[in-house]
Design a protein around this motif. Structure first.
Motif, mmCIF file in Angstrom:
data_model
loop_
_atom_site.group_PDB
_atom_site.id
_atom_site.type_symbol
_atom_site.label_atom_id
_atom_site.label_comp_id
_atom_site.label_asym_id
_atom_site.label_seq_id
_atom_site.Cartn_x
_atom_site.Cartn_y
_atom_site.Cartn_z
ATOM 1 N N THR A 6 0.826 -1.203 0.000
ATOM 2 C CA THR A 6 0.000 0.000 0.000
ATOM 3 C C THR A 6 0.859 1.252 0.000
ATOM 4 O O THR A 6 2.006 1.224 0.435
ATOM 5 C CB THR A 6 -0.908 0.063 1.248
ATOM 6 O OG1 THR A 6 -0.065 0.069 2.395
ATOM 7 C CG2 THR A 6 -1.865 -1.094 1.319
ATOM 8 N N ASP A 11 -5.048 13.416 -0.579
ATOM 9 C CA ASP A 11 -6.356 13.617 -1.182
ATOM 10 C C ASP A 11 -6.447 14.934 -1.941
ATOM 11 O O ASP A 11 -7.234 15.088 -2.854
ATOM 12 C CB ASP A 11 -7.401 13.624 -0.046
ATOM 13 C CG ASP A 11 -8.707 13.080 -0.518
ATOM 14 O OD1 ASP A 11 -8.759 12.621 -1.673
ATOM 15 O OD2 ASP A 11 -9.672 13.097 0.253
ATOM 16 N N ILE A 34 -4.457 9.244 2.348
ATOM 17 C CA ILE A 34 -5.392 8.127 2.298
ATOM 18 C C ILE A 34 -4.620 6.881 1.876
ATOM 19 O O ILE A 34 -3.846 6.935 0.924
ATOM 20 C CB ILE A 34 -6.485 8.390 1.236
ATOM 21 C CG1 ILE A 34 -7.159 9.752 1.446
ATOM 22 C CG2 ILE A 34 -7.492 7.270 1.185
ATOM 23 C CD1 ILE A 34 -8.105 9.792 2.603
ATOM 24 N N GLN A 36 -3.893 3.578 0.027
ATOM 25 C CA GLN A 36 -4.337 3.099 -1.279
ATOM 26 C C GLN A 36 -3.522 1.875 -1.668
ATOM 27 O O GLN A 36 -2.316 1.847 -1.453
ATOM 28 C CB GLN A 36 -4.102 4.227 -2.294
ATOM 29 C CG GLN A 36 -4.853 4.029 -3.576
ATOM 30 C CD GLN A 36 -4.794 5.293 -4.416
ATOM 31 O OE1 GLN A 36 -4.746 6.395 -3.908
ATOM 32 N NE2 GLN A 36 -4.800 5.121 -5.703
ATOM 33 N N LEU A 180 -9.377 1.645 -1.803
ATOM 34 C CA LEU A 180 -9.109 2.796 -0.947
ATOM 35 C C LEU A 180 -9.785 2.599 0.405
ATOM 36 O O LEU A 180 -10.802 1.936 0.506
ATOM 37 C CB LEU A 180 -9.667 4.085 -1.566
ATOM 38 C CG LEU A 180 -9.195 4.471 -2.958
ATOM 39 C CD1 LEU A 180 -9.858 5.766 -3.368
ATOM 40 C CD2 LEU A 180 -7.693 4.634 -2.977
ATOM 41 N N SER A 182 -10.650 5.310 2.272
ATOM 42 C CA SER A 182 -11.360 6.531 2.655
ATOM 43 C C SER A 182 -12.870 6.347 2.504
ATOM 44 O O SER A 182 -13.354 5.404 1.880
ATOM 45 C CB SER A 182 -10.882 7.697 1.816
ATOM 46 O OG SER A 182 -10.945 7.362 0.466
ATOM 47 N N SER A 188 -10.938 11.258 -3.392
ATOM 48 C CA SER A 188 -10.186 10.111 -3.913
ATOM 49 C C SER A 188 -11.114 8.953 -4.257
ATOM 50 O O SER A 188 -10.922 8.291 -5.270
ATOM 51 C CB SER A 188 -9.124 9.675 -2.911
ATOM 52 O OG SER A 188 -9.692 9.540 -1.637
ATOM 53 N N GLN A 189 -12.160 8.742 -3.445
ATOM 54 C CA GLN A 189 -13.117 7.664 -3.753
ATOM 55 C C GLN A 189 -13.870 7.968 -5.042
ATOM 56 O O GLN A 189 -14.052 7.094 -5.896
ATOM 57 C CB GLN A 189 -14.128 7.484 -2.604
ATOM 58 C CG GLN A 189 -13.601 6.673 -1.438
ATOM 59 C CD GLN A 189 -13.429 5.188 -1.765
ATOM 60 O OE1 GLN A 189 -13.513 4.762 -2.913
ATOM 61 N NE2 GLN A 189 -13.159 4.399 -0.756
ATOM 62 N N GLU A 192 -11.510 7.528 -7.978
ATOM 63 C CA GLU A 192 -11.165 6.129 -8.229
ATOM 64 C C GLU A 192 -12.357 5.379 -8.844
ATOM 65 O O GLU A 192 -12.213 4.662 -9.831
ATOM 66 C CB GLU A 192 -10.721 5.466 -6.907
ATOM 67 C CG GLU A 192 -10.504 3.964 -6.970
ATOM 68 C CD GLU A 192 -9.343 3.566 -7.870
ATOM 69 O OE1 GLU A 192 -8.443 4.397 -8.092
ATOM 70 O OE2 GLU A 192 -9.350 2.407 -8.358
#
Ligand code: TYD
Ligand code: MG
Length: 451
Positions: A6, A11, A34, A36, A180, A182, A188-189, A192
């Motif tokens: 990871t 973010d 975050i 990832q 992720l 978060s 970021s979500q 992604e």
């Protein structure tokens, strides 16, 4: 970077670090890192290829076949998309909560399901709520698959298994990826999940429609990350309290940007308004000061809109200049031109300008109407109800032509207008039957014509 399981990604700036820390080294943001999962190294993904399918191809050898389109069957939506959905494209529909995005897409899904498989994924409502809405919309055909799911990997797997041609994600902010850690809705979500869905669209030729909530600042999902990733961005807008809904293409890789479609919200869902040309005019029984009708051009069609102005003695110490539906800076500029080149001073006056019906007119053709509306209000002199105008105003006091003049005038005649004030260069040589056209070159001429 060595291969670890990871990494921690900031973010807000995207900087990577191997371990978690409270503050990002790059941008200084707090609590923005975050966790990832590290993607495979890029080198591993590159396929050494001689196959013409994957390798580079000569530009002139790519077939020129027109894009295949999936017609939705809601003509206003098809129009905004540029003729329908393109397989393999990603469309983002943004709008305030409660404006009718889910309603529109449920109706679209039902129409689409006659021709292609449709998967409607909801992360916000239960399947029962969806079915209640469908019943209210009198959607009886059972051709739409529905799925209540928020894990984007699961959504993608289901889409591939079901072999559907269109997948609707309501909404992208509720989707999460297990890559992720978060929470749902974070940048970021959202990025992604959208990235994975874009890949799905391109690889499987599925048309993906994403619903996006608009944040308080008016952009989709905070930073405008999504707008760059998708092919088409549509915004759903309405005037407070109005039943009318405008859907506008702000970006379209497959059609004209700025095209608008018009719907009305009814008890049975959204109804198309196929000839919206004159709905944005409030018809006064008698001519009132401060109101003038212009012919705007939104996307590919002309639209009659009413521009209103109110000029009033400034009550407080500071003077207010406010415009709704027109650019604010443009208003200040127009008032300066009216003073310098038209001899009309509005110093010491509050000036408010509004475009009726929640329409936004971005084009400079609104200059002359806004200026004349303000002059009309200042002089308390109504402008004839059967008069239209348009034209760009230059800083030297000249009136400049705008594109599609003849088409705009023709539209005005269709709606019973008999007089027009337009830039000289926009006056058609042969004239237009039933329309008395005054071509103006200077701001002063236009002002004299109405006052
Ligand atoms: P919805 O599609 O849920 O909005 P969004 O997905 O953009 O948040 O629409 C909600 C509003 O629409 C709600 O206030 C009720 C209204 N509505 C109607 O007026 N008629 C209808 O047929 C439907 C289904 C909703
Ligand atoms: Mg909704």
């Amino acid at each position: 970077m060595p291969r670890t399981k990871t990494v921690f990604v900031c973010d807000s700036c995207g900087a990577q670090s191997l371990q978690w820390q409270g503050q990002c080294d790059d941008c200084g943001g707090w609590n923005s890192l975050i966790e990832q999962r590290n993607s495979q190294t890029a080198a591993k993904r590159v396929v050494a290829t001689k196959s013409p399918e994957i390798g580079p191809r000569r530009l002139d050898q790519i077939s020129e076949e027109p894009e295949r389109r999936i017609q939705i069957g809601l003509s206003e939506l098809d129009r905004v998309l540029g003729g329908g959905l393109v397989p393999g494209s990603v469309t983002l529909i943004g709008g305030d909560p409660g404006i009718g995005k889910s309603t529109l897409l449920m109706q679209a899904a039902s129409r689409l399901s006659d021709g292609v498989g449709v998967l409607y994924v909801t992360g916000e409502e239960s399947l029962r709520q969806l079915s209640l809405r469908a019943r209210r919309l009198e959607i009886h055909n059972a051709g739409v698959d529905v799925l209540a799911e928020t894990l984007v990997e699961q959504v993608i797997a289901t889409t591939i298994n079901s072999r559907c041609g269109v997948v609707i994600i309501d909404s992208i902010q509720t989707m999460v990826s297990d890559a992720l850690s978060s929470a749902a809705g974070t940048v970021s979500q959202v990025r992604e999940s959208a990235g994975q869905l874009v890949r799905l669209a391109k690889q499987r030729h599925v048309a993906v429609i994403l619903v996006g909530h608009v944040t308080k600042e008016g952009s989709i999902a905070g930073p405008r990350v999504l707008e760059h990733m998708v092919d088409t961005v549509l915004y759903f807008q309405s005037d407070a309290g109005s039943r009318l809904r405008l859907i506008r293409a702000v970006k379209n890789r497959f059609g004209a940007a700025n095209e608008i479609g018009v719907f009305a919200m009814t008890g049975e869902g959204l109804r198309e308004v196929p000839n919206p040309s004159a709905i944005f005019i409030s018809r006064h029984a008698v001519a009132v000061p401060g109101s003038v009708v212009m012919v705007a051009r939104e996307g590919t069609r002309p639209l009659l809109v009413e521009v209103q102005a109110l000029v009033d003695d400034g009550q407080s110490g500071h003077i207010r200049r406010l415009s709704v539906g027109l650019e604010q800076n443009r208003l200040a500029l127009l008032l300066a031109v009216a003073h310098r080149h038209g001899g009309v001073s509005m110093a010491g006056q509050d000036v408010f300008v509004n475009v009726v019906g929640g329409v936004r007119v971005g084009e400079t053709a609104a200059d002359l109407p806004a200026l004349l509306a303000a002059v009309s209000s200042l002089c308390d002199q109504p402008i004839a109800r059967d008069l239209v105008c348009f034209g760009e105003v230059g800083l030297a006091g000249e009136i400049r032509p705008v594109p599609f003049g003849e088409e705009r005038l023709a539209e005005a005649v269709k709606h019973g207008f008999t007089k027009a004030i337009v830039p000289v260069a926009n006056v058609p040589k042969r004239g237009i039957e039933g329309l008395e056209i005054l071509g103006v070159e200077r701001v002063s001429e236009a002002i004299n014509a109405v006052s």
